[in-house]
Write an enzyme that holds these catalytic residues in place. Structure first.
Site: not given
Length: 244
Positions: A149, A153
């Site tokens: 994750y 990002k």
């Protein structure tokens, strides 16, 4: 600060729940014609009842061909909010190919694809436009079990800057918002453990997580002419987390 988006058409991905859903509602209330994109049709049906007139598109953005078919002919779009994202929390040594592929397909590749569709339309019309990517504080800090994750990002942040550089000459602004934990239903489920929450809250100077409206207000500001000189920025909505 009252914002008026009358006469503009906006597309919001991940529109079924949380930040995306409230962004659709806020844009609709501010006069925009909104295209709401979600992979869950039931969420789009209920959203349509809340916001009559909102256009809905049900598609899984992880599927490149299906996305092209669903959005390739979406028509003129002035404002784009790339909000759709997935999060698979796995310790680094347990990261799976499936989690990696799905995360990058939705969190990064779909942003490229949908933004290409919208930007090409804007350039063909000779119209200005705005794109806001919903990133995270996880783009700039290492968080346990967030390796994939965080990576997506981080990629989204630098993608935002490159898009701003290349699309700026076409009068298209591109920015990102980087929230801390947000009290969406998903956020509440993930951070309901007081011990887990305390460890994060202790790193936030304001001592609280974000509410959905904190993020939506920032998105609307970046979409509006009030931010006409801002592009290529990552705007933290994090209570000071990234300052520590």
């Amino acid at each position: 600060m009252k914002l008026n988006f009358s006469g503009l058409r906006a597309l919001v991905t991940g529109a079924g729940k949380g930040i995306g859903r409230d962004t659709v509602k806020a844009l609709h209330a501010s006069g925009a014609r909104v295209v709401a994109v979600s992979r869950t049709n039931a969420d789009l049906v209920s959203l349509s009842k809340e916001c009559p007139g909102v256009e809905t598109v049900c598609v899984d953005l992880a599927d490149w061909e299906a996305t092209e078919q669903a959005l390739g002919g979406v028509g003129p779009v002035d404002l784009l909010v790339n909000n759709a994202a997935v999060a698979f929390l796995q310790p680094f040594l347990e990261v799976t190919k499936e989690a990696y592929d799905m995360s990058f397909n939705v969190n990064v590749r779909a942003v490229i694809q949908v933004s290409q569709i919208v930007a090409r339309g804007l350039i063909a019309r000779g119209a200005p436009g705005v794109i806001v990517n919903v990133s995270s504080q996880a783009s700039q800090r290492g968080l346990t079990s967030h390796s994939v994750y965080c990576s997506t990002k981080g990629a989204l942040d630098i993608l935002t800057k490159v898009m701003a550089v290349e699309l700026g000459p076409h009068k298209i602004r591109v920015n990102a918002v980087n929230p801390t934990v947000v009290m969406t239903p998903m956020g509440q489920a993930s951070w309901s453990d007081p011990q887990k929450a305390k460890a994060m809250l202790d790193r936030i100077p304001l001592g609280r997580f974000a509410e959905v409206e904190n993020v939506v207000d920032t998105i609307l500001f970046l979409l509006s002419d009030r931010s006409s000189m801002i592009t290529g920025s990552t705007v933290a909505v994090d209570g000071g987390f990234l300052a520590t």
